[in-house]
Design a protein around this motif. Sequence first.
Motif, PDB file in Angstrom:
ATOM      1  N   ALA A  35       0.814  -1.212   0.000  1.00  0.00           N
ATOM      2  CA  ALA A  35       0.000   0.000   0.000  1.00  0.00           C
ATOM      3  C   ALA A  35       0.847   1.261   0.000  1.00  0.00           C
ATOM      4  O   ALA A  35       0.319   2.354  -0.208  1.00  0.00           O
ATOM      5  CB  ALA A  35      -0.926  -0.002   1.217  1.00  0.00           C
ATOM      6  N   ASP A  36       2.159   1.145   0.212  1.00  0.00           N
ATOM      7  CA  ASP A  36       3.018   2.324   0.126  1.00  0.00           C
ATOM      8  C   ASP A  36       3.319   2.710  -1.324  1.00  0.00           C
ATOM      9  O   ASP A  36       4.047   3.663  -1.588  1.00  0.00           O
ATOM     10  CB  ASP A  36       4.307   2.154   0.926  1.00  0.00           C
ATOM     11  CG  ASP A  36       5.224   1.047   0.387  1.00  0.00           C
ATOM     12  OD1 ASP A  36       5.038   0.606  -0.771  1.00  0.00           O
ATOM     13  OD2 ASP A  36       6.135   0.617   1.124  1.00  0.00           O
ATOM     14  N   GLY A  37       2.739   1.954  -2.281  1.00  0.00           N
ATOM     15  CA  GLY A  37       2.866   2.295  -3.690  1.00  0.00           C
ATOM     16  C   GLY A  37       4.046   1.679  -4.399  1.00  0.00           C
ATOM     17  O   GLY A  37       4.285   1.982  -5.567  1.00  0.00           O
ATOM     18  N   SER A  38       4.767   0.787  -3.718  1.00  0.00           N
ATOM     19  CA  SER A  38       5.956   0.209  -4.334  1.00  0.00           C
ATOM     20  C   SER A  38       5.883  -1.311  -4.393  1.00  0.00           C
ATOM     21  O   SER A  38       5.232  -1.960  -3.573  1.00  0.00           O
ATOM     22  CB  SER A  38       7.217   0.619  -3.557  1.00  0.00           C
ATOM     23  OG  SER A  38       7.245  -0.015  -2.280  1.00  0.00           O
ATOM     24  N   ALA A  39       6.554  -1.850  -5.405  1.00  0.00           N
ATOM     25  CA  ALA A  39       6.816  -3.293  -5.484  1.00  0.00           C
ATOM     26  C   ALA A  39       8.316  -3.477  -5.289  1.00  0.00           C
ATOM     27  O   ALA A  39       9.121  -2.693  -5.818  1.00  0.00           O
ATOM     28  CB  ALA A  39       6.377  -3.841  -6.836  1.00  0.00           C
ATOM     29  N   LYS A  40       8.691  -4.515  -4.555  1.00  0.00           N
ATOM     30  CA  LYS A  40      10.106  -4.713  -4.252  1.00  0.00           C
ATOM     31  C   LYS A  40      10.514  -6.165  -4.464  1.00  0.00           C
ATOM     32  O   LYS A  40       9.715  -7.078  -4.295  1.00  0.00           O
ATOM     33  CB  LYS A  40      10.409  -4.303  -2.799  1.00  0.00           C
ATOM     34  CG  LYS A  40      10.196  -2.821  -2.515  1.00  0.00           C
ATOM     35  CD  LYS A  40      10.651  -2.436  -1.117  1.00  0.00           C
ATOM     36  CE  LYS A  40      10.471  -0.936  -0.872  1.00  0.00           C
ATOM     37  NZ  LYS A  40      11.018  -0.505   0.428  1.00  0.00           N
ATOM     38  N   CYS A  41      11.780  -6.326  -4.845  1.00  0.00           N
ATOM     39  CA  CYS A  41      12.403  -7.642  -4.861  1.00  0.00           C
ATOM     40  C   CYS A  41      13.296  -7.733  -3.638  1.00  0.00           C
ATOM     41  O   CYS A  41      14.248  -6.955  -3.488  1.00  0.00           O
ATOM     42  CB  CYS A  41      13.217  -7.833  -6.139  1.00  0.00           C
ATOM     43  SG  CYS A  41      14.133  -9.389  -6.193  1.00  0.00           S
ATOM     44  N   LEU A  42      12.986  -8.675  -2.741  1.00  0.00           N
ATOM     45  CA  LEU A  42      13.757  -8.849  -1.516  1.00  0.00           C
ATOM     46  C   LEU A  42      14.723 -10.010  -1.712  1.00  0.00           C
ATOM     47  O   LEU A  42      14.311 -11.145  -1.967  1.00  0.00           O
ATOM     48  CB  LEU A  42      12.839  -9.110  -0.323  1.00  0.00           C
ATOM     49  CG  LEU A  42      11.700  -8.097  -0.112  1.00  0.00           C
ATOM     50  CD1 LEU A  42      10.963  -8.399   1.195  1.00  0.00           C
ATOM     51  CD2 LEU A  42      12.209  -6.666  -0.131  1.00  0.00           C
ATOM     52  N   HIS A  49       5.296   2.401  -8.189  1.00  0.00           N
ATOM     53  CA  HIS A  49       4.115   2.505  -9.044  1.00  0.00           C
ATOM     54  C   HIS A  49       3.412   3.845  -8.854  1.00  0.00           C
ATOM     55  O   HIS A  49       2.932   4.448  -9.797  1.00  0.00           O
ATOM     56  CB  HIS A  49       3.157   1.352  -8.723  1.00  0.00           C
ATOM     57  CG  HIS A  49       1.956   1.281  -9.597  1.00  0.00           C
ATOM     58  ND1 HIS A  49       1.868   0.407 -10.659  1.00  0.00           N
ATOM     59  CD2 HIS A  49       0.785   1.961  -9.582  1.00  0.00           C
ATOM     60  CE1 HIS A  49       0.697   0.551 -11.258  1.00  0.00           C
ATOM     61  NE2 HIS A  49       0.013   1.489 -10.608  1.00  0.00           N
ATOM     62  N   GLY A  50       3.322   4.294  -7.585  1.00  0.00           N
ATOM     63  CA  GLY A  50       2.754   5.612  -7.324  1.00  0.00           C
ATOM     64  C   GLY A  50       1.439   5.613  -6.584  1.00  0.00           C
ATOM     65  O   GLY A  50       1.006   6.633  -6.085  1.00  0.00           O
ATOM     66  N   ASP A  51       0.761   4.470  -6.506  1.00  0.00           N
ATOM     67  CA  ASP A  51      -0.470   4.357  -5.725  1.00  0.00           C
ATOM     68  C   ASP A  51      -0.469   2.943  -5.165  1.00  0.00           C
ATOM     69  O   ASP A  51       0.302   2.085  -5.604  1.00  0.00           O
ATOM     70  CB  ASP A  51      -1.698   4.589  -6.600  1.00  0.00           C
ATOM     71  CG  ASP A  51      -2.915   5.043  -5.788  1.00  0.00           C
ATOM     72  OD1 ASP A  51      -2.905   4.820  -4.562  1.00  0.00           O
ATOM     73  OD2 ASP A  51      -3.857   5.597  -6.375  1.00  0.00           O
ATOM     74  N   TYR A  52      -1.347   2.685  -4.193  1.00  0.00           N
ATOM     75  CA  TYR A  52      -1.155   1.408  -3.512  1.00  0.00           C
ATOM     76  C   TYR A  52      -1.431   0.235  -4.437  1.00  0.00           C
ATOM     77  O   TYR A  52      -2.304   0.263  -5.281  1.00  0.00           O
ATOM     78  CB  TYR A  52      -1.893   1.351  -2.185  1.00  0.00           C
ATOM     79  CG  TYR A  52      -3.348   0.995  -2.150  1.00  0.00           C
ATOM     80  CD1 TYR A  52      -4.288   1.918  -1.744  1.00  0.00           C
ATOM     81  CD2 TYR A  52      -3.785  -0.309  -2.447  1.00  0.00           C
ATOM     82  CE1 TYR A  52      -5.624   1.579  -1.646  1.00  0.00           C
ATOM     83  CE2 TYR A  52      -5.120  -0.646  -2.359  1.00  0.00           C
ATOM     84  CZ  TYR A  52      -6.036   0.302  -1.960  1.00  0.00           C
ATOM     85  OH  TYR A  52      -7.355  -0.051  -1.869  1.00  0.00           O
ATOM     86  N   LEU A  53      -0.610  -0.807  -4.242  1.00  0.00           N
ATOM     87  CA  LEU A  53      -0.549  -1.933  -5.165  1.00  0.00           C
ATOM     88  C   LEU A  53      -1.272  -3.154  -4.620  1.00  0.00           C
ATOM     89  O   LEU A  53      -1.181  -3.472  -3.431  1.00  0.00           O
ATOM     90  CB  LEU A  53       0.908  -2.317  -5.445  1.00  0.00           C
ATOM     91  CG  LEU A  53       1.738  -1.301  -6.215  1.00  0.00           C
ATOM     92  CD1 LEU A  53       3.136  -1.840  -6.448  1.00  0.00           C
ATOM     93  CD2 LEU A  53       1.077  -0.953  -7.523  1.00  0.00           C
ATOM     94  N   ARG A  54      -1.950  -3.847  -5.520  1.00  0.00           N
ATOM     95  CA  ARG A  54      -2.592  -5.115  -5.195  1.00  0.00           C
ATOM     96  C   ARG A  54      -1.876  -6.304  -5.807  1.00  0.00           C
ATOM     97  O   ARG A  54      -2.063  -7.440  -5.350  1.00  0.00           O
ATOM     98  CB  ARG A  54      -4.040  -5.099  -5.694  1.00  0.00           C
ATOM     99  CG  ARG A  54      -4.960  -4.192  -4.900  1.00  0.00           C
ATOM    100  CD  ARG A  54      -5.204  -4.725  -3.530  1.00  0.00           C
ATOM    101  NE  ARG A  54      -6.210  -3.964  -2.818  1.00  0.00           N
ATOM    102  CZ  ARG A  54      -6.596  -4.236  -1.581  1.00  0.00           C
ATOM    103  NH1 ARG A  54      -6.050  -5.231  -0.912  1.00  0.00           N
ATOM    104  NH2 ARG A  54      -7.525  -3.504  -1.002  1.00  0.00           N
ATOM    105  N   GLY A  55      -1.081  -6.066  -6.865  1.00  0.00           N
ATOM    106  CA  GLY A  55      -0.467  -7.195  -7.531  1.00  0.00           C
ATOM    107  C   GLY A  55       0.893  -6.868  -8.112  1.00  0.00           C
ATOM    108  O   GLY A  55       1.167  -5.727  -8.498  1.00  0.00           O
TER     109      GLY A  55
END
Length: 398
Positions: free
Chosen positions: A255-262, A276-282
Amino acid sequence: MSASTDPQRFFESDAFIEKRERRAAKSGNKFGNPIVLKSKILAAVVDPSSPSTSILVAEAAGKVRRVNLETSTVTRTYNGPTTPISCLTVGGQTNNVVYAGSWDKTVWSWDLLTGEPLLRFKGHSDFVKALLWTRISGIDVLISGSADKKIIVWDANTGARLHTIQDPAAIMMSIQDLVLDPVLSTPDEAVVLSASSDPHIRRWRITKDSYEQLSEIDPDLSGAERSTIREHETSVYKLVFEDGDEEGDLWTASADGSAKCLSRAKHFTTEDEFVHGDYLRGVVPTGTWVVTAGRDEDVKVWDRSSGKLYCVLVGHFDEITDLVLLEDPKGLRHRVCSVSIDGTIRTWPLAREELDTVVKEIQEASARQLGEEKKEDANGESGMTAEEEAELAALMED
Protein backbone atom coordinates in the motif's frame (compact mmCIF):
# COMPACT_ATOMS: atom_id res chain seq x y z
CA MET A 1 -31.44 2.19 -13.31
CA SER A 2 -34.17 2.79 -10.73
CA ALA A 3 -34.61 6.20 -9.13
CA SER A 4 -33.57 4.81 -5.74
CA THR A 5 -30.17 3.62 -7.02
CA ASP A 6 -29.36 6.45 -9.44
CA PRO A 7 -26.31 8.17 -7.86
CA GLN A 8 -27.28 11.48 -9.44
CA ARG A 9 -30.36 11.67 -7.16
CA PHE A 10 -28.11 11.92 -4.09
CA PHE A 11 -25.68 14.59 -2.89
CA GLU A 12 -22.28 14.14 -4.50
CA SER A 13 -19.09 16.14 -4.12
CA ASP A 14 -17.52 17.73 -7.20
CA ALA A 15 -14.61 15.28 -6.94
CA PHE A 16 -16.96 12.29 -6.84
CA ILE A 17 -18.97 13.59 -9.80
CA GLU A 18 -15.77 14.06 -11.80
CA LYS A 19 -14.62 10.55 -10.85
CA ARG A 20 -17.96 8.98 -11.82
CA GLU A 21 -18.08 10.81 -15.14
CA ARG A 22 -14.47 9.88 -15.93
CA ARG A 23 -15.15 6.22 -15.25
CA ALA A 24 -18.33 6.28 -17.30
CA ALA A 25 -16.44 7.77 -20.26
CA LYS A 26 -13.62 5.24 -19.84
CA SER A 27 -15.85 2.19 -19.40
CA GLY A 28 -16.51 1.66 -23.10
CA ASN A 29 -12.89 1.04 -24.10
CA LYS A 30 -11.90 -2.38 -25.45
CA PHE A 31 -8.24 -2.42 -24.46
CA GLY A 32 -7.17 -5.78 -23.07
CA ASN A 33 -10.13 -7.55 -24.75
CA PRO A 34 -12.39 -7.15 -21.70
CA ILE A 35 -14.59 -9.98 -20.49
CA VAL A 36 -17.45 -8.48 -18.49
CA LEU A 37 -18.78 -10.38 -15.48
CA LYS A 38 -21.78 -9.67 -13.28
CA SER A 39 -20.11 -8.17 -10.22
CA LYS A 40 -16.86 -6.82 -8.79
CA ILE A 41 -13.90 -9.19 -9.12
CA LEU A 42 -11.82 -9.44 -5.95
CA ALA A 43 -9.23 -12.13 -6.74
CA ALA A 44 -8.02 -14.51 -9.45
CA VAL A 45 -5.82 -17.59 -9.89
CA VAL A 46 -4.70 -19.67 -12.84
CA ASP A 47 -6.84 -22.68 -13.73
CA PRO A 48 -4.33 -25.56 -13.44
CA SER A 49 -6.28 -27.68 -15.90
CA SER A 50 -5.66 -25.06 -18.62
CA PRO A 51 -2.99 -22.67 -17.30
CA SER A 52 -2.43 -20.69 -20.49
CA THR A 53 -6.07 -20.04 -21.41
CA SER A 54 -8.27 -20.21 -18.31
CA ILE A 55 -8.53 -18.57 -14.89
CA LEU A 56 -10.72 -18.76 -11.79
CA VAL A 57 -12.13 -15.51 -10.40
CA ALA A 58 -13.73 -14.56 -7.09
CA GLU A 59 -16.68 -12.19 -7.19
CA ALA A 60 -18.25 -9.83 -4.68
CA ALA A 61 -21.59 -11.47 -5.52
CA GLY A 62 -20.40 -14.64 -3.76
CA LYS A 63 -19.62 -16.59 -6.94
CA VAL A 64 -16.48 -18.31 -8.15
CA ARG A 65 -16.31 -18.57 -11.92
CA ARG A 66 -14.07 -20.49 -14.27
CA VAL A 67 -13.45 -18.34 -17.36
CA ASN A 68 -12.02 -19.35 -20.72
CA LEU A 69 -10.05 -16.36 -21.98
CA GLU A 70 -9.92 -17.57 -25.57
CA THR A 71 -13.68 -17.87 -25.98
CA SER A 72 -14.58 -15.15 -23.41
CA THR A 73 -17.04 -17.54 -21.76
CA VAL A 74 -17.77 -18.72 -18.23
CA THR A 75 -17.33 -22.50 -18.34
CA ARG A 76 -18.26 -23.25 -14.71
CA THR A 77 -19.86 -21.39 -11.81
CA TYR A 78 -19.25 -22.57 -8.24
CA ASN A 79 -22.24 -21.73 -6.05
CA GLY A 80 -22.85 -21.66 -2.32
CA PRO A 81 -21.62 -18.47 -0.62
CA THR A 82 -23.94 -15.47 -0.34
CA THR A 83 -21.22 -13.01 0.71
CA PRO A 84 -18.18 -11.72 -1.23
CA ILE A 85 -15.34 -14.13 -2.04
CA SER A 86 -12.01 -12.50 -1.24
CA CYS A 87 -9.38 -15.16 -2.06
CA LEU A 88 -8.85 -18.39 -4.00
CA THR A 89 -6.47 -21.30 -4.30
CA VAL A 90 -6.48 -24.67 -6.03
CA GLY A 91 -5.24 -27.88 -4.42
CA GLY A 92 -5.70 -31.61 -4.15
CA GLN A 93 -3.23 -34.23 -5.31
CA THR A 94 -4.31 -33.67 -8.92
CA ASN A 95 -5.13 -29.96 -8.54
CA ASN A 96 -8.80 -30.83 -8.66
CA VAL A 97 -10.20 -28.84 -5.72
CA VAL A 98 -11.12 -25.13 -5.70
CA TYR A 99 -10.97 -23.37 -2.32
CA ALA A 100 -12.56 -19.95 -1.72
CA GLY A 101 -12.29 -17.72 1.34
CA SER A 102 -15.44 -15.74 2.07
CA TRP A 103 -16.67 -12.80 4.09
CA ASP A 104 -18.88 -15.30 5.92
CA LYS A 105 -15.70 -16.33 7.83
CA THR A 106 -15.49 -19.79 6.22
CA VAL A 107 -13.63 -21.51 3.40
CA TRP A 108 -15.71 -23.23 0.73
CA SER A 109 -14.50 -25.95 -1.62
CA TRP A 110 -15.70 -27.60 -4.83
CA ASP A 111 -14.58 -30.18 -7.35
CA LEU A 112 -12.82 -28.17 -10.06
CA LEU A 113 -14.29 -30.03 -13.02
CA THR A 114 -17.82 -30.81 -11.86
CA GLY A 115 -18.52 -27.91 -9.48
CA GLU A 116 -19.76 -30.36 -6.83
CA PRO A 117 -19.57 -28.85 -3.31
CA LEU A 118 -17.04 -30.46 -0.98
CA LEU A 119 -15.89 -29.58 2.56
CA ARG A 120 -16.57 -26.26 4.25
CA PHE A 121 -13.97 -25.08 6.78
CA LYS A 122 -15.28 -23.16 9.81
CA GLY A 123 -13.10 -21.64 12.52
CA HIS A 124 -12.25 -18.01 11.76
CA SER A 125 -14.09 -15.14 13.42
CA ASP A 126 -13.71 -12.61 10.59
CA PHE A 127 -13.30 -12.42 6.80
CA VAL A 128 -10.99 -15.01 5.25
CA LYS A 129 -8.41 -13.03 3.22
CA ALA A 130 -5.71 -15.52 2.10
CA LEU A 131 -5.42 -19.20 1.20
CA LEU A 132 -2.60 -21.65 0.50
CA TRP A 133 -2.61 -25.39 -0.26
CA THR A 134 0.36 -27.73 0.26
CA ARG A 135 1.34 -31.19 1.55
CA ILE A 136 3.09 -31.94 4.84
CA SER A 137 4.21 -35.49 5.73
CA GLY A 138 1.86 -36.94 3.15
CA ILE A 139 -1.16 -34.96 4.39
CA ASP A 140 -3.06 -32.52 2.18
CA VAL A 141 -3.00 -29.23 4.08
CA LEU A 142 -5.02 -26.03 3.63
CA ILE A 143 -3.71 -22.86 5.27
CA SER A 144 -6.01 -19.85 5.70
CA GLY A 145 -5.39 -16.31 6.90
CA SER A 146 -8.10 -13.97 8.14
CA ALA A 147 -8.96 -10.46 9.23
CA ASP A 148 -9.20 -12.01 12.71
CA LYS A 149 -5.34 -11.90 12.69
CA LYS A 150 -5.06 -15.70 12.77
CA ILE A 151 -3.60 -18.32 10.46
CA ILE A 152 -5.30 -21.72 10.66
CA VAL A 153 -3.75 -24.93 9.33
CA TRP A 154 -6.33 -27.56 8.31
CA ASP A 155 -6.31 -31.17 7.25
CA ALA A 156 -7.71 -30.53 3.79
CA ASN A 157 -9.30 -33.98 3.53
CA THR A 158 -11.15 -34.05 6.85
CA GLY A 159 -11.55 -30.39 7.80
CA ALA A 160 -9.80 -30.98 11.15
CA ARG A 161 -7.88 -28.03 12.54
CA LEU A 162 -4.18 -28.82 13.02
CA HIS A 163 -2.82 -25.46 14.25
CA THR A 164 -3.93 -21.91 15.00
CA ILE A 165 -1.02 -19.50 14.55
CA GLN A 166 -0.38 -15.99 15.85
CA ASP A 167 2.78 -13.99 16.39
CA PRO A 168 3.68 -14.60 20.06
CA ALA A 169 5.63 -11.35 20.38
CA ALA A 170 3.14 -8.95 18.79
CA ILE A 171 -0.46 -8.63 17.73
CA MET A 172 -0.62 -9.31 14.00
CA MET A 173 -2.94 -7.28 11.87
CA SER A 174 -5.35 -8.62 9.27
CA ILE A 175 -3.68 -11.31 7.15
CA GLN A 176 -3.47 -10.25 3.49
CA ASP A 177 -1.50 -13.01 1.74
CA LEU A 178 0.25 -16.35 2.25
CA VAL A 179 2.99 -17.92 0.12
CA LEU A 180 5.04 -21.12 0.32
CA ASP A 181 8.82 -20.77 0.37
CA PRO A 182 9.95 -23.09 -2.47
CA VAL A 183 13.56 -23.20 -1.29
CA LEU A 184 13.24 -24.03 2.42
CA SER A 185 10.10 -26.19 2.35
CA THR A 186 10.56 -29.98 2.46
CA PRO A 187 8.15 -32.95 2.24
CA ASP A 188 7.84 -32.91 6.05
CA GLU A 189 7.68 -29.19 6.76
CA ALA A 190 6.31 -26.12 5.03
CA VAL A 191 7.96 -22.72 5.39
CA VAL A 192 5.19 -20.18 4.88
CA LEU A 193 5.41 -16.40 4.67
CA SER A 194 2.49 -14.21 5.73
CA ALA A 195 1.77 -10.59 4.84
CA SER A 196 -0.62 -8.42 6.78
CA SER A 197 -2.04 -4.94 7.08
CA ASP A 198 0.99 -3.91 9.11
CA PRO A 199 4.34 -3.54 7.28
CA HIS A 200 5.74 -6.83 8.62
CA ILE A 201 6.27 -10.09 6.73
CA ARG A 202 6.46 -13.11 9.02
CA ARG A 203 7.90 -16.58 8.36
CA TRP A 204 6.59 -19.80 9.84
CA ARG A 205 7.94 -23.35 9.84
CA ILE A 206 4.95 -25.71 9.98
CA THR A 207 5.02 -29.48 10.50
CA LYS A 208 2.21 -31.94 11.03
CA ASP A 209 2.56 -31.67 14.82
CA SER A 210 4.03 -28.22 15.48
CA TYR A 211 4.88 -24.77 14.20
CA GLU A 212 7.37 -22.02 15.00
CA GLN A 213 8.10 -18.50 13.87
CA LEU A 214 11.43 -18.09 12.09
CA SER A 215 13.76 -15.16 12.60
CA GLU A 216 16.05 -13.52 10.05
CA ILE A 217 19.44 -11.84 10.28
CA ASP A 218 19.25 -8.04 10.48
CA PRO A 219 22.17 -6.66 8.41
CA ASP A 220 21.70 -3.21 9.95
CA LEU A 221 22.33 -4.49 13.46
CA SER A 222 25.64 -6.34 13.08
CA GLY A 223 24.07 -9.73 12.52
CA ALA A 224 21.41 -9.50 15.22
CA GLU A 225 18.18 -11.41 14.54
CA ARG A 226 14.91 -9.78 13.57
CA SER A 227 11.62 -11.58 14.09
CA THR A 228 9.96 -10.11 10.99
CA ILE A 229 10.93 -8.78 7.57
CA ARG A 230 10.13 -5.08 7.27
CA GLU A 231 10.98 -3.41 3.96
CA HIS A 232 7.74 -1.48 3.38
CA GLU A 233 6.16 1.50 5.13
CA THR A 234 2.67 0.06 5.46
CA SER A 235 0.41 -2.87 4.49
CA VAL A 236 1.79 -5.62 2.25
CA TYR A 237 -0.89 -7.06 -0.04
CA LYS A 238 0.99 -9.55 -2.22
CA LEU A 239 3.86 -12.03 -1.84
CA VAL A 240 5.32 -13.83 -4.87
CA PHE A 241 8.18 -16.27 -5.40
CA GLU A 242 9.04 -16.31 -9.09
CA ASP A 243 8.82 -19.71 -10.78
CA GLY A 244 12.19 -20.98 -11.88
CA ASP A 245 14.13 -18.50 -9.73
CA GLU A 246 16.85 -20.66 -8.18
CA GLU A 247 17.87 -17.89 -5.79
CA GLY A 248 14.34 -17.78 -4.40
CA ASP A 249 14.02 -14.01 -4.04
CA LEU A 250 10.72 -12.65 -2.71
CA TRP A 251 8.57 -10.12 -4.57
CA THR A 252 6.16 -7.87 -2.68
CA ALA A 253 3.43 -5.33 -3.45
CA SER A 254 2.44 -2.77 -0.84
CA ALA A 255 0.00 0.00 0.00
CA ASP A 256 3.02 2.32 0.13
CA GLY A 257 2.87 2.30 -3.69
CA SER A 258 5.96 0.21 -4.33
CA ALA A 259 6.82 -3.29 -5.48
CA LYS A 260 10.11 -4.71 -4.25
CA CYS A 261 12.40 -7.64 -4.86
CA LEU A 262 13.76 -8.85 -1.52
CA SER A 263 17.03 -10.72 -1.88
CA ARG A 264 17.29 -14.03 -0.05
CA ALA A 265 21.07 -13.81 -0.18
CA LYS A 266 20.85 -10.48 1.66
CA HIS A 267 18.42 -11.79 4.29
CA PHE A 268 15.32 -10.53 2.47
CA THR A 269 16.37 -6.92 2.20
CA THR A 270 15.52 -4.75 -0.81
CA GLU A 271 17.43 -5.54 -3.99
CA ASP A 272 15.16 -3.72 -6.49
CA GLU A 273 12.27 -1.29 -6.10
CA PHE A 274 9.58 -0.21 -8.58
CA VAL A 275 7.55 2.82 -7.47
CA HIS A 276 4.11 2.50 -9.04
CA GLY A 277 2.75 5.61 -7.32
CA ASP A 278 -0.47 4.36 -5.73
CA TYR A 279 -1.16 1.41 -3.51
CA LEU A 280 -0.55 -1.93 -5.17
CA ARG A 281 -2.59 -5.11 -5.19
CA GLY A 282 -0.47 -7.20 -7.53
CA VAL A 283 3.04 -7.78 -8.84
CA VAL A 284 4.14 -10.25 -11.54
CA PRO A 285 7.86 -10.72 -12.31
CA THR A 286 8.99 -12.36 -15.55
CA GLY A 287 12.40 -12.77 -17.13
CA THR A 288 12.02 -9.44 -18.97
CA TRP A 289 9.37 -7.45 -17.14
CA VAL A 290 7.92 -6.57 -13.77
CA VAL A 291 4.18 -5.87 -13.97
CA THR A 292 2.38 -3.89 -11.24
CA ALA A 293 -1.23 -2.82 -10.71
CA GLY A 294 -3.53 -1.47 -8.03
CA ARG A 295 -5.82 1.38 -7.08
CA ASP A 296 -4.93 3.81 -9.88
CA GLU A 297 -6.57 1.48 -12.48
CA ASP A 298 -3.42 1.22 -14.65
CA VAL A 299 -1.25 -1.79 -15.41
CA LYS A 300 2.38 -0.69 -15.46
CA VAL A 301 5.12 -2.68 -17.17
CA TRP A 302 8.69 -2.10 -16.02
CA ASP A 303 11.92 -3.10 -17.77
CA ARG A 304 13.46 -5.46 -15.27
CA SER A 305 17.06 -4.91 -16.33
CA SER A 306 17.00 -1.10 -16.25
CA GLY A 307 14.30 -0.61 -13.62
CA LYS A 308 12.60 1.99 -15.84
CA LEU A 309 8.91 2.21 -16.68
CA TYR A 310 8.41 0.73 -20.15
CA CYS A 311 4.71 1.42 -20.68
CA VAL A 312 1.33 1.98 -19.07
CA LEU A 313 -1.63 -0.19 -20.12
CA VAL A 314 -4.86 1.79 -19.77
CA GLY A 315 -8.18 -0.03 -19.82
CA HIS A 316 -9.71 -0.64 -16.40
CA PHE A 317 -11.94 2.06 -14.97
CA ASP A 318 -11.81 1.05 -11.31
CA GLU A 319 -9.28 -0.44 -8.89
CA ILE A 320 -7.34 -3.49 -10.12
CA THR A 321 -7.48 -6.20 -7.47
CA ASP A 322 -5.22 -8.93 -8.84
CA LEU A 323 -2.75 -9.95 -11.55
CA VAL A 324 -2.27 -13.46 -12.95
CA LEU A 325 0.59 -14.66 -15.17
CA LEU A 326 -0.53 -16.89 -18.04
CA GLU A 327 2.49 -18.93 -19.07
CA ASP A 328 2.84 -20.07 -22.65
CA PRO A 329 3.81 -23.78 -22.78
CA LYS A 330 6.58 -22.92 -25.25
CA GLY A 331 7.79 -20.05 -23.07
CA LEU A 332 7.53 -17.54 -25.90
CA ARG A 333 4.28 -15.61 -25.49
CA HIS A 334 3.49 -15.13 -21.83
CA ARG A 335 0.53 -12.90 -21.04
CA VAL A 336 -0.70 -11.19 -17.90
CA CYS A 337 -4.33 -11.06 -16.85
CA SER A 338 -5.74 -8.22 -14.71
CA VAL A 339 -9.04 -8.26 -12.84
CA SER A 340 -10.86 -5.32 -11.32
CA ILE A 341 -13.68 -3.95 -9.23
CA ASP A 342 -15.03 -2.69 -12.57
CA GLY A 343 -16.15 -6.30 -13.19
CA THR A 344 -13.85 -6.95 -16.15
CA ILE A 345 -11.05 -9.37 -16.93
CA ARG A 346 -8.43 -7.97 -19.31
CA THR A 347 -5.53 -9.83 -20.91
CA TRP A 348 -2.30 -8.15 -22.02
CA PRO A 349 0.54 -9.55 -24.14
CA LEU A 350 4.09 -9.60 -22.79
CA ALA A 351 5.93 -10.32 -26.05
CA ARG A 352 7.60 -7.00 -26.83
CA GLU A 353 6.21 -6.52 -30.37
CA GLU A 354 2.65 -7.34 -29.32
CA LEU A 355 2.98 -5.13 -26.25
CA ASP A 356 4.20 -2.23 -28.40
CA THR A 357 1.18 -2.67 -30.70
CA VAL A 358 -1.24 -2.42 -27.76
CA VAL A 359 0.53 0.66 -26.41
CA LYS A 360 0.31 2.33 -29.85
CA GLU A 361 -3.44 1.63 -30.01
CA ILE A 362 -3.93 3.17 -26.57
CA GLN A 363 -1.90 6.26 -27.52
CA GLU A 364 -3.80 6.72 -30.79
CA ALA A 365 -7.15 6.46 -29.00
CA SER A 366 -5.99 9.02 -26.44
CA ALA A 367 -4.88 11.37 -29.21
CA ARG A 368 -8.23 11.04 -30.99
CA GLN A 369 -10.11 11.83 -27.79
CA LEU A 370 -7.91 14.86 -27.14
CA GLY A 371 -8.50 16.06 -30.69
CA GLU A 372 -12.26 15.76 -30.29
CA GLU A 373 -12.15 17.76 -27.06
CA LYS A 374 -10.11 20.52 -28.72
CA LYS A 375 -12.54 20.55 -31.63
CA GLU A 376 -15.46 21.04 -29.25
CA ASP A 377 -13.61 23.91 -27.60
CA ALA A 378 -12.91 25.49 -31.00
CA ASN A 379 -16.61 25.31 -31.87
CA GLY A 380 -17.39 27.40 -28.85
CA GLU A 381 -18.89 24.65 -26.71
CA SER A 382 -17.66 26.14 -23.48
CA GLY A 383 -20.18 24.48 -21.23
CA MET A 384 -21.37 27.89 -19.91
CA THR A 385 -24.91 29.25 -20.05
CA ALA A 386 -25.76 32.32 -22.17
CA GLU A 387 -25.93 34.45 -19.02
CA GLU A 388 -22.49 33.23 -17.88
CA GLU A 389 -20.99 33.95 -21.30
CA ALA A 390 -22.50 37.47 -21.29
CA GLU A 391 -21.10 38.11 -17.81
CA LEU A 392 -17.66 36.88 -18.91
CA ALA A 393 -17.76 39.13 -22.00
CA ALA A 394 -18.61 42.16 -19.82
CA LEU A 395 -15.70 41.39 -17.50
CA MET A 396 -13.35 41.09 -20.47
CA GLU A 397 -14.49 44.53 -21.75
CA ASP A 398 -13.80 46.09 -18.35
